[in-house]
Design a protein around this motif. Structure first.
Motif, PDB file in Angstrom:
ATOM      1  N   ALA B  64      -5.638 -46.515 -33.750  1.00 26.23           N
ATOM      2  CA  ALA B  64      -4.816 -46.233 -32.567  1.00 26.23           C
ATOM      3  C   ALA B  64      -5.688 -45.714 -31.429  1.00 26.23           C
ATOM      4  O   ALA B  64      -5.484 -46.085 -30.264  1.00 26.23           O
ATOM      5  N   VAL B  65      -6.673 -44.909 -31.770  1.00 24.81           N
ATOM      6  CA  VAL B  65      -7.518 -44.331 -30.710  1.00 24.81           C
ATOM      7  C   VAL B  65      -8.334 -45.411 -29.995  1.00 24.81           C
ATOM      8  O   VAL B  65      -8.704 -45.251 -28.830  1.00 24.81           O
ATOM      9  N   GLN B  66      -8.589 -46.517 -30.679  1.00 23.12           N
ATOM     10  CA  GLN B  66      -9.323 -47.615 -30.024  1.00 23.12           C
ATOM     11  C   GLN B  66      -8.468 -48.320 -28.983  1.00 23.12           C
ATOM     12  O   GLN B  66      -8.987 -49.010 -28.122  1.00 23.12           O
ATOM     13  N   ALA B  67      -7.154 -48.180 -29.123  1.00 21.97           N
ATOM     14  CA  ALA B  67      -6.250 -48.826 -28.167  1.00 21.97           C
ATOM     15  C   ALA B  67      -5.952 -47.917 -26.981  1.00 21.97           C
ATOM     16  O   ALA B  67      -5.196 -48.285 -26.075  1.00 21.97           O
ATOM     17  N   ASP B  68      -6.543 -46.730 -26.987  1.00 22.39           N
ATOM     18  CA  ASP B  68      -6.321 -45.770 -25.896  1.00 22.39           C
ATOM     19  C   ASP B  68      -6.688 -46.404 -24.557  1.00 22.39           C
ATOM     20  O   ASP B  68      -7.784 -46.956 -24.392  1.00 22.39           O
ATOM     21  N   GLY B  69      -5.727 -46.358 -23.623  1.00 23.22           N
ATOM     22  CA  GLY B  69      -5.977 -46.922 -22.298  1.00 23.22           C
ATOM     23  C   GLY B  69      -5.788 -48.425 -22.204  1.00 23.22           C
ATOM     24  O   GLY B  69      -6.091 -49.023 -21.171  1.00 23.22           O
ATOM     25  N   HIS B  70      -5.301 -49.027 -23.281  1.00 19.56           N
ATOM     26  CA  HIS B  70      -5.120 -50.488 -23.287  1.00 19.56           C
ATOM     27  C   HIS B  70      -3.641 -50.866 -23.369  1.00 19.56           C
ATOM     28  O   HIS B  70      -2.775 -50.013 -23.569  1.00 19.56           O
ATOM     29  N   GLU B  71      -3.426 -52.170 -23.200  1.00 20.22           N
ATOM     30  CA  GLU B  71      -2.057 -52.697 -23.272  1.00 20.22           C
ATOM     31  C   GLU B  71      -1.841 -53.427 -24.588  1.00 20.22           C
ATOM     32  O   GLU B  71      -2.641 -54.278 -24.964  1.00 20.22           O
ATOM     33  N   VAL B  72      -0.739 -53.081 -25.225  1.00 19.29           N
ATOM     34  CA  VAL B  72      -0.384 -53.754 -26.485  1.00 19.29           C
ATOM     35  C   VAL B  72       0.930 -54.499 -26.280  1.00 19.29           C
ATOM     36  O   VAL B  72       1.877 -53.953 -25.718  1.00 19.29           O
ATOM     37  N   THR B  73       0.958 -55.738 -26.723  1.00 15.80           N
ATOM     38  CA  THR B  73       2.217 -56.480 -26.737  1.00 15.80           C
ATOM     39  C   THR B  73       2.563 -56.798 -28.185  1.00 15.80           C
ATOM     40  O   THR B  73       1.725 -57.320 -28.932  1.00 15.80           O
ATOM     41  N   THR B  74       3.785 -56.452 -28.557  1.00 12.88           N
ATOM     42  CA  THR B  74       4.252 -56.768 -29.915  1.00 12.88           C
ATOM     43  C   THR B  74       5.301 -57.876 -29.820  1.00 12.88           C
ATOM     44  O   THR B  74       5.694 -58.284 -28.733  1.00 12.88           O
ATOM     45  N   ILE B  75       5.763 -58.300 -30.981  1.00 16.89           N
ATOM     46  CA  ILE B  75       6.815 -59.329 -31.029  1.00 16.89           C
ATOM     47  C   ILE B  75       8.036 -58.880 -30.222  1.00 16.89           C
ATOM     48  O   ILE B  75       8.749 -59.707 -29.657  1.00 16.89           O
ATOM     49  N   GLU B  76       8.249 -57.557 -30.168  1.00 13.96           N
ATOM     50  CA  GLU B  76       9.434 -57.040 -29.485  1.00 13.96           C
ATOM     51  C   GLU B  76       9.300 -57.097 -27.972  1.00 13.96           C
ATOM     52  O   GLU B  76      10.291 -56.935 -27.253  1.00 13.96           O
ATOM     53  N   GLY B  77       8.071 -57.312 -27.481  1.00 17.89           N
ATOM     54  CA  GLY B  77       7.861 -57.363 -26.040  1.00 17.89           C
ATOM     55  C   GLY B  77       7.735 -58.778 -25.493  1.00 17.89           C
ATOM     56  O   GLY B  77       7.460 -58.963 -24.309  1.00 17.89           O
ATOM     57  N   LEU B  78       7.941 -59.761 -26.334  1.00 15.29           N
ATOM     58  CA  LEU B  78       7.726 -61.151 -25.891  1.00 15.29           C
ATOM     59  C   LEU B  78       8.867 -61.691 -25.036  1.00 15.29           C
ATOM     60  O   LEU B  78       8.646 -62.362 -24.041  1.00 15.29           O
ATOM     61  N   ALA B  79      10.078 -61.428 -25.472  1.00 14.29           N
ATOM     62  CA  ALA B  79      11.227 -61.948 -24.728  1.00 14.29           C
ATOM     63  C   ALA B  79      11.377 -61.160 -23.426  1.00 14.29           C
ATOM     64  O   ALA B  79      11.212 -59.942 -23.414  1.00 14.29           O
ATOM     65  N   VAL B  80      11.644 -61.864 -22.346  1.00 14.28           N
ATOM     66  CA  VAL B  80      11.814 -61.204 -21.051  1.00 14.28           C
ATOM     67  C   VAL B  80      13.263 -61.361 -20.610  1.00 14.28           C
ATOM     68  O   VAL B  80      13.777 -62.484 -20.544  1.00 14.28           O
ATOM     69  N   ASP B  81      13.919 -60.239 -20.345  1.00 16.24           N
ATOM     70  CA  ASP B  81      15.330 -60.247 -19.932  1.00 16.24           C
ATOM     71  C   ASP B  81      16.190 -61.084 -20.880  1.00 16.24           C
ATOM     72  O   ASP B  81      17.017 -61.889 -20.449  1.00 16.24           O
ATOM     73  N   GLY B  82      15.937 -60.925 -22.156  1.00 14.42           N
ATOM     74  CA  GLY B  82      16.743 -61.649 -23.144  1.00 14.42           C
ATOM     75  C   GLY B  82      16.364 -63.103 -23.292  1.00 14.42           C
ATOM     76  O   GLY B  82      16.949 -63.825 -24.096  1.00 14.42           O
ATOM     77  N   GLN B  83      15.394 -63.553 -22.523  1.00 17.73           N
ATOM     78  CA  GLN B  83      14.942 -64.950 -22.596  1.00 17.73           C
ATOM     79  C   GLN B  83      13.786 -65.024 -23.588  1.00 17.73           C
ATOM     80  O   GLN B  83      12.740 -64.411 -23.374  1.00 17.73           O
ATOM     81  N   LEU B  84      13.983 -65.776 -24.666  1.00 12.52           N
ATOM     82  CA  LEU B  84      12.933 -65.870 -25.671  1.00 12.52           C
ATOM     83  C   LEU B  84      11.673 -66.484 -25.106  1.00 12.52           C
ATOM     84  O   LEU B  84      11.729 -67.350 -24.222  1.00 12.52           O
ATOM     85  N   HIS B  85      10.543 -66.034 -25.602  1.00  8.33           N
ATOM     86  CA  HIS B  85       9.265 -66.699 -25.306  1.00  8.33           C
ATOM     87  C   HIS B  85       9.346 -68.123 -25.878  1.00  8.33           C
ATOM     88  O   HIS B  85       9.950 -68.329 -26.953  1.00  8.33           O
ATOM     89  N   PRO B  86       8.766 -69.114 -25.206  1.00 11.48           N
ATOM     90  CA  PRO B  86       8.854 -70.489 -25.720  1.00 11.48           C
ATOM     91  C   PRO B  86       8.383 -70.626 -27.168  1.00 11.48           C
ATOM     92  O   PRO B  86       8.902 -71.463 -27.910  1.00 11.48           O
ATOM     93  N   MET B  87       7.423 -69.806 -27.576  1.00  8.07           N
ATOM     94  CA  MET B  87       6.955 -69.913 -28.960  1.00  8.07           C
ATOM     95  C   MET B  87       8.012 -69.387 -29.932  1.00  8.07           C
ATOM     96  O   MET B  87       8.189 -69.943 -31.028  1.00  8.07           O
ATOM     97  N   GLN B  88       8.721 -68.340 -29.538  1.00  9.28           N
ATOM     98  CA  GLN B  88       9.828 -67.863 -30.383  1.00  9.28           C
ATOM     99  C   GLN B  88      10.878 -68.963 -30.533  1.00  9.28           C
ATOM    100  O   GLN B  88      11.359 -69.251 -31.628  1.00  9.28           O
ATOM    101  N   GLN B  89      11.199 -69.597 -29.409  1.00  7.42           N
ATOM    102  CA  GLN B  89      12.186 -70.676 -29.423  1.00  7.42           C
ATOM    103  C   GLN B  89      11.705 -71.843 -30.291  1.00  7.42           C
ATOM    104  O   GLN B  89      12.471 -72.436 -31.045  1.00  7.42           O
TER     105      GLN B  89
END
Lengths: 845, 164
Positions: B64-89
């Motif tokens: 976790a300390v290596q991710a300090d100051g960085h951006e992490v995207t998880t599966i839960e952050g892929l969909a935008v405004d309820g719109q699935l990411h094309p790969m999820q679809q």
């Protein structure tokens, strides 16, 4: 059927995208390990590094003093509460089994057995303290070789006085299903004897097992990553002496099982007992290494076959002498796994004489139990391998030998020599289609060219024409096999006031897509939109009755329970509809979700009716205001999916690498509810079967330590290891259930293993090789080739391809009278032989 | 304890962590991102794959300390405004999941794969997913889903002229 705006004419057969997917592709999942409860404590297990020993002392003081540790529990601490883990399948009256405490009390019997449990405030604190428990053992002799153990010597459980748990026999002459196999062998013009080894496998579901127990309140709730919430609830109640009504078991999202989560585990009992004792919610989640070490394993059998045939290749008899490694204990259905195979060695063939003798053996290894196919892959492998040997002996194409022996389409229903009644099937149709898709004749021609040119990369073609018994199971049959439970399934269909439908199923999916497929069935049956059906499962308080998911039973048995419940809803609705339409019940017809009065325009939709029943303002006299119905369905027979699988393998004779070039299969699983799901089940099954043929093996060293203890060493295949599959279907609907379905969960795994190994052997047969032990690693293949080309041996003498301390395959071909029928136990040291009364050289056809 | 600041799925978090805390444990236990799961303890299975500054990593192999100051995207952050990411679809459309346990990691890796190589061959897709294990699907429909999102998409069955 009438097409309405809301729904296609028939949901059954549509490639519906799955309802389950939304939560799974967005990460809004309920895996057991995701659960957190207020005040929840975390468990970690101290496991024995010793395969067999007496526990002389356990020092827990340092662990108890470790930060965050609440308690350290030993087997002796809970000896009065933990009971003995259940085995539900005593296959014989005199079956022997040791007591199986969840935490070992006096002795440990395999490396990985739990000897103490740490309870701490965080999972990390619990794991830290595991290292601080000091356990002393007095070593006992370690029993690892099942063949040696069967003969006596050191004992896995000295108290039992033997390593043999049970001996189970099926004999077609005794059962009245056929003739005497010894007579057949005596009279056989061709006798082929072979020993095959089913290596030990690990189910390797992707979600490690996890358990959360909440003991607060009147009722104790367990969430578990299990295939069997209903069976688990009953067994926990019986094992721990808790009233069933005080227990609720929930299987939330469950990440795969493949038989590996068909178990009542020590970890479940421990979490339950510890949580109730401390009065605090507790969680235990295993690591992958623990899962590989101590969740039950699969297969691990030695199969000795004697096949008799006429010179034209007509099989006249088969004798199977089996050793099955139970490991250290009998799990829930451990002893019955090889028995499930007993009925499948005859496969699609119609020979008259059959005998099956199985000895179940204890060793100091993790216990075995169901793994995808459970007994049937072993049987299918053995018969499909030896049919290739027969083809070689007779000098015909492997497909030809099968055609000469299989049941013809017009011969169904067919009573088999193993006592099964096959309802339908068409092996010719599936085979014709598969051969065409595969380009069978062209590949044979290419094989010939490569042989003639001495190509270092040889082509082999493997055939597997399989059948299996699915839909476990008619309760009366399970009773006859001494299984402790029945094989029925339960469903409830509720009509909600809004016209939506709630389906409760006793099956417990963990990837199979029941929410989608059951919705399709109910949509058709009740004439409601697919999206209006909600399927609930995996909670003993919601779907209270059920026998869960395994043995390709869910659709064949559970789907039929759903049909029966839906039909009851229609029956209940009829008099109410007649009342509201002011018509006679006999004048009503139900079609596409509407009750109509024959010869008039008057009708009422089932949704409308549901609201009328909910309000109950105008009910006929004496009729209850409810359309809800439940049904328990007990199948009348097993179902028998079949198929033809063809595999082309390129074997590099210089490196021993075997690479699958083409894999084509045509499966007949009866009526298909959702082709997308069926195809997915076949794909996944194929890879597990291919993995047994090429990659996977659980190996122990001489001290009983599992050396394939992580995904670094236990080779679950990746996308890069697998080819593209060509799959297709034929459809012979089952006649023993109204849906015409047969089950598909295990087909790919059962069929593919022999297809691959047959292909490898086929590529090398002209070199005098007639077997490679699984997994067919480059080293094993290369060694077999080397032993041939070294000139030390000739194909007609002997071959030894063993390594890794596994039993050797000595293959001899002799001429003269058959040396069969001595009734000897399977013995890996014994030479396999092919004997003929002719001058045919059996080893190099 | 060490204090770290990480942006996870577009939200900034500041937390104290033990130096030994793995990123996956931080995400699951402290941020509550239980969509990212753990499938092994040897970095073989890839179930825990997330994006760190837009590139896939196995979050069990990062502190976790290596991710300090960085951006992490998880599966839960892929969909935008309820719109699935094309790969999820694409995973949904192609039935590229069964039990779904490997799916979050598999989708994150698939997106990364196409970011690196927008028009891969079937073999390149298979090689690119080698670090992510699936026990249910036999991979065929996963490969199909990924290829459906490639530039000039074609399915393996079309490529091979075979029925899939």
């Amino acid at each position: 059927m009438t097409v309405t705006e809301d729904r296609p004419a028939a949901e059954i057969g549509q490639a519906r995208r799955r309802k389950e997917d939304q939560r799974l592709i967005t990460g809004r999942t309920k895996w057991t390990d995701n659960l957190t409860l207020p005040g929840m404590l975390h468990l970690a297990m101290v496991r024995s590094p010793v395969a067999h020993g007496t526990i002389t002392s356990i020092d827990v003081e340092e662990a108890k003093a470790s930060p965050g540790v609440i308690a350290v529990i030993t087997g002796r601490d809970i000896a009065d509460e933990q009971g003995s883990l259940p085995c539900a399948w005593p296959i014989t009256e005199d079956q022997l089994a040791p007591p199986h405490p969840s935490i070992a009390v006096d002795t440990v019997n395999f490396a990985g057995e739990i000897v103490a449990c740490i309870v701490a405030r965080t999972a990390a604190q619990a794991k830290d303290a595991v290292e601080l428990v000091d356990v002393e053992y007095d070593d006992l002799p370690v029993v690892l070789d099942m063949a040696a153990a069967a003969e006596g010597g050191d004992l896995t459980h000295p108290d039992l006085g033997t390593n043999v748990s049970a001996t189970w026999v099926f004999d077609s002459a005794e059962a009245g299903t056929g003739t005497n196999v010894e007579d057949a062998i005596q009279a056989g013009e061709i006798i082929i004897e072979r020993t095959y080894r089913q290596q030990r496998l690990i189910p390797a579901f992707m979600e490690p097992r996890s358990i959360v127990v909440d003991p607060t309140g009147e009722q104790t709730t367990m969430w578990s990553a299990t295939q069997i919430p209903h069976i688990l609830k009953l067994m926990l109640a019986l094992t721990c002496g808790i009233s069933e009504s005080k227990l609720r078991v929930i299987a939330p999202d469950v990440g795969g099982g493949f038989g590996g989560k068909l178990q009542v585990t020590p970890e479940e009992v421990i979490t339950l007992v510890v949580s109730r004792r401390l009065g605090r919610p507790c969680k235990y989640t295993e690591t992958r290494s623990e899962s590989i070490l101590a969740a039950h394993h699969g297969r691990d059998q030695i199969q000795h076959l004697t096949l008799s045939a006429n010179r034209d290749g007509t099989v006249t008899g088969l004798k199977v002498e089996l050793l099955a490694d139970m490991g250290a204990y009998l799990g829930l259905v451990t002893p019955g796994v090889p028995i499930l195979g007993a009925f499948m060695y005859n496969s699609i063939y119609k020979f008259p004489a059959y005998r099956f003798v199985c000895k179940n053996i204890f060793t100091n290894k993790a216990w075995t139990d169901a793994y995808r196919g459970a007994g049937r892959p072993e049987a299918t492998f053995a018969i499909e391998r030896i049919m290739d040997e027969l083809a070689a002996e007779v000098g015909v194409d492997p497909m030809e030998i099968r055609e000469r022996n299989w049941i013809k389409p017009e011969e169904f229903p067919f009573s088999t020599v193993a006592g099964m009644e096959y309802d339908t099937g068409n092996y010719e149709a599936a085979t014709d289609k598969a051969k065409q898709l595969f380009g069978y004749d062209e590949l044979r021609a290419e094989q010939q060219r490569r042989r003639e040119s001495g190509d270092p990369v040889q082509l082999g073609i493997g055939v597997s024409t399989f059948t299996e018994m699915c839909g476990l199971a008619p309760s009366r049959v399970l009773g006859a096999l001494s299984y402790a439970a029945g094989g029925w399934e339960h469903a409830t269909v509720r009509m909600l006031p809004s016209g939506k439908v709630e389906v409760l199923t006793g099956t417990s999916p963990h990837g199979q897509g029941h929410e989608t497929a059951w919705s399709q069935i109910v949509a058709d049956r009740l004439g409601v939109p697919f999206d209006d059906v909600e399927v609930l499962h995996g909670d003993t308080q919601i779907a209270a009755r059920g026998l869960d998911s395994y043995g390709s039973r869910s659709l064949v048995v559970g789907g039929m329970a759903v049909v029966a419940a839906a039909d009851k809803v229609i029956e209940k609705a009829k008099p109410i509809a007649a009342h509201l339409l002011e018509a006679d019940v006999d004048d009503l017809e139900f079609e596409a979700g509407k009750f109509g009065v024959r010869g008039t325009d008057a009708s009422i939709g089932i949704g409308e009716l549901a609201f009328a029943v909910f309000s109950a303002h105008n009910m006929p006299e004496g009729v209850e205001p409810s359309l809800d119905a439940e049904a328990t369905y007990d199948p009348v027979n097993f179902s028998f999916p079949h198929g033809t699988h063809l595999c082309a393998v390129e074997v590099d004779t210089e490196t021993g690498e075997a690479k699958i070039r083409d894999y084509t299969c045509v499966d007949d699983v009866g009526k298909v509810i959702n082709p997308l799901i069926v195809e997915g089940q076949v794909h996944g099954g194929l890879v597990q079967g291919i993995a047994q043929a090429l990659f996977e093996e659980a190996l122990y060293d001489d001290s009983g330590t599992l050396v394939t203890g992580s995904f670094v060493d236990y080779l679950v295949p990746s996308a890069a290891d697998m080819p593209h599959f060509t799959t297709d279907r034929t459809e012979s609907p089952s006649t023993t259930n109204a849906l015409g379905v047969k089950g598909v969960g295990e087909a790919g795994t059962i069929a593919s293993t022999p297809a691959v190994v047959n292909a490898i052997v086929d590529a090398l047969r002209h070199l005098g090789i007639n077997d490679i032990e699984m997994p067919c690693t480059p080293h094993r293949v290369w060694s077999a080739i080397q032993s041939r080309s070294s000139g030390e041996e000739t194909p007609a003498q002997s071959q030894n391809v063993a390594d890794s301390g596994l039993p050797s395959h000595n293959v001899t071909v002799s001429e003269g009278p058959a040396d069969g029928g001595d009734g000897a136990d399977p013995n890996v040291g014994r030479a396999d032989s092919t004997s003929t009364g002719s001058e045919t050289n059996g080893g190099a056809a | 304890m060490t204090q770290i600041s990480i942006n996870v799925d577009g939200v900034n978090y500041s937390d104290d962590v033990e130096p030994r805390t793995l990123l996956v444990h931080y995400l699951r236990e402290q941020v509550g991102k239980t969509g990212t799961v753990i499938g092994c303890d040897t970095s073989n299975c890839g179930s825990c794959t997330v994006h760190l500054d837009g590139q896939s990593v196995k979050s069990c192999s990062v502190f976790a300390v290596q991710a300090d100051g960085h951006e992490v995207t998880t599966i839960e952050g892929l969909a935008v405004d309820g719109q699935l990411h094309p790969m999820q679809q694409a995973f949904h459309e192609n039935h590229a999941l069964q039990c779904g346990y490997c799916t979050p990691g598999m989708i994150m890796q698939s997106i990364d794969l196409l970011n690196e190589n927008p028009s891969p061959s079937e073999e390149e897709v298979r090689d690119g997913l080698e670090g992510n294990l699936c026990r249910c699907t036999g991979y065929q429909n996963i490969v199909k889903a990924v290829l459906s999102q490639a530039e000039g998409a074609r399915t393996p069955s079309e490529a091979q002229g075979a029925q899939s």
